[in-house]
Structure formats: C-alpha cells, structure tokens
Motif scaffolding. Sequence first.
Motif, PDB file in Angstrom:
ATOM      1  N   LYS A 211       0.829  -1.199   0.000  1.00 51.10           N
ATOM      2  CA  LYS A 211       0.000   0.000   0.000  1.00 51.10           C
ATOM      3  C   LYS A 211       0.866   1.252   0.000  1.00 51.10           C
ATOM      4  O   LYS A 211       0.506   2.275  -0.581  1.00 51.10           O
ATOM      5  N   THR A 212       2.028   1.157   0.680  1.00 46.52           N
ATOM      6  CA  THR A 212       2.915   2.309   0.827  1.00 46.52           C
ATOM      7  C   THR A 212       4.360   1.876   0.669  1.00 46.52           C
ATOM      8  O   THR A 212       4.759   0.809   1.147  1.00 46.52           O
ATOM      9  N   VAL A 213       5.147   2.711   0.005  1.00 43.57           N
ATOM     10  CA  VAL A 213       6.591   2.523  -0.075  1.00 43.57           C
ATOM     11  C   VAL A 213       7.250   3.808   0.400  1.00 43.57           C
ATOM     12  O   VAL A 213       6.958   4.885  -0.120  1.00 43.57           O
ATOM     13  N   GLU A 214       8.105   3.694   1.402  1.00 48.19           N
ATOM     14  CA  GLU A 214       8.841   4.847   1.914  1.00 48.19           C
ATOM     15  C   GLU A 214      10.305   4.714   1.511  1.00 48.19           C
ATOM     16  O   GLU A 214      10.919   3.669   1.722  1.00 48.19           O
ATOM     17  N   ILE A 215      10.846   5.793   0.937  1.00 50.24           N
ATOM     18  CA  ILE A 215      12.223   5.753   0.442  1.00 50.24           C
ATOM     19  C   ILE A 215      12.998   6.922   1.042  1.00 50.24           C
ATOM     20  O   ILE A 215      13.022   8.023   0.481  1.00 50.24           O
ATOM     21  N   PRO A 216      13.620   6.709   2.202  1.00 49.21           N
ATOM     22  CA  PRO A 216      14.450   7.766   2.781  1.00 49.21           C
ATOM     23  C   PRO A 216      15.798   7.849   2.078  1.00 49.21           C
ATOM     24  O   PRO A 216      16.362   6.828   1.661  1.00 49.21           O
ATOM     25  N   SER A 217      16.312   9.053   1.925  1.00 49.16           N
ATOM     26  CA  SER A 217      17.647   9.254   1.358  1.00 49.16           C
ATOM     27  C   SER A 217      18.666   9.200   2.491  1.00 49.16           C
ATOM     28  O   SER A 217      18.611  10.001   3.423  1.00 49.16           O
ATOM     29  N   ILE A 218      19.571   8.228   2.407  1.00 48.68           N
ATOM     30  CA  ILE A 218      20.597   8.048   3.434  1.00 48.68           C
ATOM     31  C   ILE A 218      21.942   8.043   2.715  1.00 48.68           C
ATOM     32  O   ILE A 218      22.422   7.003   2.259  1.00 48.68           O
ATOM     33  N   ASP A 219      22.543   9.217   2.584  1.00 45.94           N
ATOM     34  CA  ASP A 219      23.752   9.343   1.784  1.00 45.94           C
ATOM     35  C   ASP A 219      24.949   8.601   2.371  1.00 45.94           C
ATOM     36  O   ASP A 219      25.714   7.963   1.652  1.00 45.94           O
ATOM     37  N   ASP A 220      25.133   8.716   3.689  1.00 49.31           N
ATOM     38  CA  ASP A 220      26.298   8.089   4.300  1.00 49.31           C
ATOM     39  C   ASP A 220      26.155   6.566   4.249  1.00 49.31           C
ATOM     40  O   ASP A 220      25.181   6.005   4.773  1.00 49.31           O
ATOM     41  N   PRO A 221      27.100   5.855   3.629  1.00 50.25           N
ATOM     42  CA  PRO A 221      26.959   4.406   3.462  1.00 50.25           C
ATOM     43  C   PRO A 221      26.944   3.651   4.780  1.00 50.25           C
ATOM     44  O   PRO A 221      26.253   2.632   4.901  1.00 50.25           O
ATOM     45  N   ASN A 222      27.684   4.124   5.777  1.00 47.95           N
ATOM     46  CA  ASN A 222      27.673   3.459   7.079  1.00 47.95           C
ATOM     47  C   ASN A 222      26.323   3.613   7.758  1.00 47.95           C
ATOM     48  O   ASN A 222      25.799   2.664   8.362  1.00 47.95           O
ATOM     49  N   THR A 223      25.743   4.792   7.649  1.00 49.05           N
ATOM     50  CA  THR A 223      24.417   5.026   8.220  1.00 49.05           C
ATOM     51  C   THR A 223      23.375   4.178   7.509  1.00 49.05           C
ATOM     52  O   THR A 223      22.442   3.650   8.135  1.00 49.05           O
ATOM     53  N   ARG A 224      23.521   4.029   6.203  1.00 46.93           N
ATOM     54  CA  ARG A 224      22.586   3.198   5.435  1.00 46.93           C
ATOM     55  C   ARG A 224      22.680   1.739   5.893  1.00 46.93           C
ATOM     56  O   ARG A 224      21.657   1.050   6.031  1.00 46.93           O
ATOM     57  N   TYR A 364      32.286  13.362  -5.584  1.00 52.28           N
ATOM     58  CA  TYR A 364      31.124  13.443  -4.711  1.00 52.28           C
ATOM     59  C   TYR A 364      31.100  12.200  -3.821  1.00 52.28           C
ATOM     60  O   TYR A 364      31.703  11.173  -4.154  1.00 52.28           O
ATOM     61  N   THR A 365      30.421  12.273  -2.686  1.00 52.92           N
ATOM     62  CA  THR A 365      30.568  11.234  -1.671  1.00 52.92           C
ATOM     63  C   THR A 365      29.363  10.332  -1.491  1.00 52.92           C
ATOM     64  O   THR A 365      29.376   9.465  -0.622  1.00 52.92           O
ATOM     65  N   SER A 366      28.309  10.502  -2.288  1.00 49.38           N
ATOM     66  CA  SER A 366      27.158   9.614  -2.115  1.00 49.38           C
ATOM     67  C   SER A 366      27.498   8.181  -2.506  1.00 49.38           C
ATOM     68  O   SER A 366      26.785   7.252  -2.137  1.00 49.38           O
ATOM     69  N   ARG A 367      28.580   8.002  -3.246  1.00 51.91           N
ATOM     70  CA  ARG A 367      29.133   6.665  -3.489  1.00 51.91           C
ATOM     71  C   ARG A 367      30.474   6.594  -2.768  1.00 51.91           C
ATOM     72  O   ARG A 367      31.412   7.326  -3.107  1.00 51.91           O
ATOM     73  N   ALA A 368      30.555   5.705  -1.806  1.00 55.04           N
ATOM     74  CA  ALA A 368      31.691   5.689  -0.881  1.00 55.04           C
ATOM     75  C   ALA A 368      33.030   5.494  -1.580  1.00 55.04           C
ATOM     76  O   ALA A 368      34.051   6.055  -1.170  1.00 55.04           O
ATOM     77  N   GLU A 369      33.046   4.716  -2.649  1.00 56.07           N
ATOM     78  CA  GLU A 369      34.320   4.391  -3.290  1.00 56.07           C
ATOM     79  C   GLU A 369      34.989   5.594  -3.948  1.00 56.07           C
ATOM     80  O   GLU A 369      36.213   5.623  -4.121  1.00 56.07           O
ATOM     81  N   LEU A 370      34.205   6.613  -4.303  1.00 54.74           N
ATOM     82  CA  LEU A 370      34.781   7.750  -5.012  1.00 54.74           C
ATOM     83  C   LEU A 370      35.766   8.506  -4.124  1.00 54.74           C
ATOM     84  O   LEU A 370      36.833   8.918  -4.580  1.00 54.74           O
ATOM     85  N   GLY A 371      35.396   8.699  -2.868  1.00 53.53           N
ATOM     86  CA  GLY A 371      36.310   9.344  -1.938  1.00 53.53           C
ATOM     87  C   GLY A 371      37.550   8.509  -1.692  1.00 53.53           C
ATOM     88  O   GLY A 371      38.657   9.043  -1.565  1.00 53.53           O
ATOM     89  N   THR A 372      37.379   7.191  -1.650  1.00 58.00           N
ATOM     90  CA  THR A 372      38.522   6.294  -1.457  1.00 58.00           C
ATOM     91  C   THR A 372      39.506   6.414  -2.609  1.00 58.00           C
ATOM     92  O   THR A 372      40.720   6.548  -2.406  1.00 58.00           O
ATOM     93  N   TYR A 373      38.983   6.371  -3.839  1.00 55.65           N
ATOM     94  CA  TYR A 373      39.847   6.517  -5.016  1.00 55.65           C
ATOM     95  C   TYR A 373      40.524   7.889  -5.024  1.00 55.65           C
ATOM     96  O   TYR A 373      41.710   8.008  -5.355  1.00 55.65           O
ATOM     97  N   ALA A 374      39.774   8.928  -4.689  1.00 54.95           N
ATOM     98  CA  ALA A 374      40.320  10.288  -4.728  1.00 54.95           C
ATOM     99  C   ALA A 374      41.462  10.440  -3.731  1.00 54.95           C
ATOM    100  O   ALA A 374      42.522  10.998  -4.052  1.00 54.95           O
ATOM    101  N   GLU A 375      41.262   9.951  -2.514  1.00 58.36           N
ATOM    102  CA  GLU A 375      42.302  10.067  -1.491  1.00 58.36           C
ATOM    103  C   GLU A 375      43.524   9.232  -1.849  1.00 58.36           C
ATOM    104  O   GLU A 375      44.666   9.651  -1.623  1.00 58.36           O
ATOM    105  N   ALA A 376      43.300   8.048  -2.413  1.00 59.14           N
ATOM    106  CA  ALA A 376      44.427   7.200  -2.821  1.00 59.14           C
ATOM    107  C   ALA A 376      45.214   7.860  -3.957  1.00 59.14           C
ATOM    108  O   ALA A 376      46.446   7.798  -3.998  1.00 59.14           O
ATOM    109  N   THR A 377      44.490   8.506  -4.873  1.00 61.68           N
ATOM    110  CA  THR A 377      45.146   9.227  -5.963  1.00 61.68           C
ATOM    111  C   THR A 377      46.009  10.355  -5.411  1.00 61.68           C
ATOM    112  O   THR A 377      47.149  10.564  -5.844  1.00 61.68           O
ATOM    113  N   GLN A 378      45.466  11.094  -4.472  1.00 59.66           N
ATOM    114  CA  GLN A 378      46.204  12.193  -3.855  1.00 59.66           C
ATOM    115  C   GLN A 378      47.517  11.691  -3.242  1.00 59.66           C
ATOM    116  O   GLN A 378      48.577  12.301  -3.426  1.00 59.66           O
TER     117      GLN A 378
END
Length: 521
Positions: A211-224, A364-378
């Motif tokens: 009857k109902t679908v609730e879709i909260p946005s939870i950007d932080d992957p650990n919180t999700r 951007y950080t909504s996908r956790a791996e992007l920050g990991t790749y960016a920091e490793a590149t740095q």
Amino acid sequence: MKKSLRLAVIASMVGIMAFAAGCGGNKSADPDVLKVGVTKFADTLEPTDNYFAWVVMRYGVGESLVKFDNKMNPEPWLATSWSISDDKLTWTFIINDKATFSNGNKVTAEAVKKSIERVFEKSNRAKTFFTYTSIEANGQELKIHTEKPTAGLPGILADPLFLIIDTSDTSRDIAKQGPIGTGPYVVESFTPEKTVLKANEHYWNGKVPYKTVEIPSIDDPNTRAMALQSGEVDIAVNIAPGDMPLFADSDKFKISEIASLRDVLASMNVAPGKPLNDIRVRKALISALDRETYNKVLLKDKFLTGKAPVPPSLDYGFDQINDENTYNVERAKQLLAEAGYKDTDGDGIVEKDGQPLTLNFVYYTSRAELGTYAEATQADAKKVGIDVKLQNVDYNVLDGMREKGEFDLMISNIITAGTGDPEKFLNQYWKSNINGSNPQNGSGYSNPEFDAISDQLSSEFDPAKRKELIIKMQQIIMKDAVTIFFGYPKTNMISSSGIIGAEITPADYYWVNVAIKAANK
C-alpha cells in the motif's frame, strides 16, 4: 532497591531485549509498507531534468517501451514488439493494448508520441541518443522516423529518460508531484530527503504488493548499513564494501550482488592551458596510481581493477585492449622530467616555469568508493611530485562544472551500457564537443579518428562489426591517455529475510517493482 524501582528496571530490560529481538534482518516485514534506503540523487521528479528519470523509474513510478533482461537484451515492456524498415530509417513499435497510466487513461501510440516529443523539447540530452524526423501514431502503432539509421533504438528507448508519461494534465507540477506514469506506484509526497509512494490502483501488469513505499535518502553508506541492521529499512541499495560482512548471516539478510555494467573513471581536462593538456603528464599520473591495490585492498575486492573504458562484464574486447600506463612509479617520474617538471625548491612537488604541478580533483561522496579513489590518488600522486587538491561537491553540480571545464580531474561512477551496448557511453565522454553538441565531454578532448569511427558505428547494424568498431574506439582513448579507469564495481541490493524478490539487475533501473513483497504476505 524498592519494589517499584525494581519493577521499572525489569520492565526497562525487557523492553531493551524486545527491541533487540525486533531489530535486524530477521524481523517480520510489514506486509503493507516497504522501506528502501538509498542515496540522495534527485532534486526534483521531473524526468527530463538532469538524470532524475532514473529515480522515477527506480522507484516504480515510470516505465518505458522497452526494458532489459539480466543479460542486457531488450525485451517488451509497454511495447509488445518492434521492427525496422528495409531502409533502416523507420522503427515501428506496437503499444501494449492493456497498458494504462496511473490516472486510468489508456496508453495509446498518440500518448507515447507526445511523451517522447516532450522529452526532446525539454532535455538537451535527448538528441545525444538519436534524432527523429517525425513520429506517427495510429491506434496502438507508433512509427519513429530517424534522421539516420539508428541500430540500437529499442535499447535507447529503454533508457529512463524515455519513460512514458501522460502529458495531458498540463497543470500538474511534475517536479514536486511526479509524473503520471505507468508503474506500480504513484508519488504521494516527495522531498530530496524522502519519497513516499502509494499503490497505483490502475496498474496494468500485476498485483501491487504494498500500500505504501517509503524511500528515505541516506547518503552516508555506514548510516545506510546501520539502518538496514536496525530494521529502520527493509532494503538498502549499494552497501559499501567494508560493511558487507555485517550482512553475512543468511537467516537475517539476503544479498543480491552482481558484476555491474558500471565504470568508475576520472575524466581529465585536456583543454589548452591545463596541466593535463600534456600527454606526458597524463601518462605519468596514470602510471603513478596503484589501481590494483585500491581495488583489492582498500575496496576489499568488491571492485575489479580498471583498465579500459568498457568493463570486462561486457564482451567488447577487454582482454585485447592494451594499457601502456600500468603502475610504474619510476616511469611516472621519468615522464614528468621529460615534460619539463622538476622539484627545484625541495618541497616534494615538481614545478615548471615556476608553477607547481597542482591538479583539482572533483568528487562526490554519495558513493563511498569515489572518496577512497580520490584520497588514494592524492597520496600516490604526491609520491611522484604531483599535488592533487580534493574538492568534494554535491552530485547535482557536476554537469555544470563539467560543461564549464571547472576541474582538472572529475570522478564519476557511470553505467556503460545503459542502452544495451556502450555506444552512447563512448560518445558521451569522448566524442568531440563541437559547438556544444556534446556537453558531457567538457574535458576538451577531441580526436577526429575517434569521431569518424563513432559516426560509422551509429549506422552499423551487424553485431560483429559493431564490436570491432567499439574496440577500436576504446584503444584510441587508451592511446591518448585521457581518462583514469579506476575500477568496475559490483553492485548490490541487500534485504531483510522478511522480504522476497529484491534483486539487483545489471541495468540498475528497476529497484522497486511488483516482484518485491513481504515473505509473510
């Protein structure tokens, strides 16, 4: 301890134990309410804005003429069949006579015609897929006349951008209320932070389970992940690699995971005056990056190591393509020296003409791996004398920054074969942006040979020849060293054991659907 206090303590302990027992994947799912944890993606529900049509389709509100099976083969959805004329310029689609919009109106060829025309009127992206000269509607028969032969039109029309909506209600605020689609659910309320859906009472293709679908946005992957563990949501999409072991108990959780069609890549801005305009600097940067360690260690082997534009999950010559810029620190240093860079002041960063080699890396950080790749590149770039500055931005500003060239490096997680093969993906990121014709390529990259092969591919219908051309296009990109291919992610959808039918698919378009329901229903 007084009796009343002792009883209160006991009651409190019973409450805590009851809460703990009710948390996690082994809880009984509510048969009437489904809760799905996702990353924030859309500012509005207008399907022609940005890539927001993906949300409309993922949430079960919109459907297209064609959909993909688990091998990315086009199959009927709102269209029951299709065919092409002998001159390869006219495609005919037969619209399912049973299909209805959520307001009860029938899905006719005329309604489909108006929906597609609206996409072209409102979206600059539409013309990057194909160009039509006219569209004809007769009952349930739709004819699309294309400007030039378009081999993959059925797959193109499976892209969420071309989901079919009822355009007859011109007073509707689609951005806030969502479009009138044909999916199993309709929008009850929407904000970027949370979407609430209700069952479509006019759904044409099966019983709507919730009857109902609730879709909260939870950007932080650990919180999700925590939300799924605690039972705050029944399903979570794209749990981070480091959190996957939390859901290993098959009595509590069900993991649906596949090798995706996605590619995590960083575009290089090669425009004149930019440091990465020099191919030697580009090659040096790529050679400095230990991509195998990033994927196997930092991302816990949940990503395949990057090499070429098209991932190995698709049969487009991955093993044939040569990568001359594999990890080699000494080669990277030598290439920088050949380009005239030297650390003259001993600060660890190389300079040329008095200017340090500094690169702005946007992610951007909504996908956790992007920050990991960016920091490793740095970290790895610094070892060879390149100063990489990280800039974390909201996803929705990326297109504007790309079009304006406001970056040196920009990382994205991209679906490579959203239309069934990678033609659109290759054109989008590497075909020349002549007079604004391809704004997604804001990197300044242009190669006439690549463009010529792309033009040939667009009218080639033979699968073997298409594959050959796609391999050639990839090798040109590799030779020009204009992109860092970090890795190819596995994608996942994890559900509580009280849910059945929650399966991730390669196309990544079909999250909420009628197959998902409570096990006890």
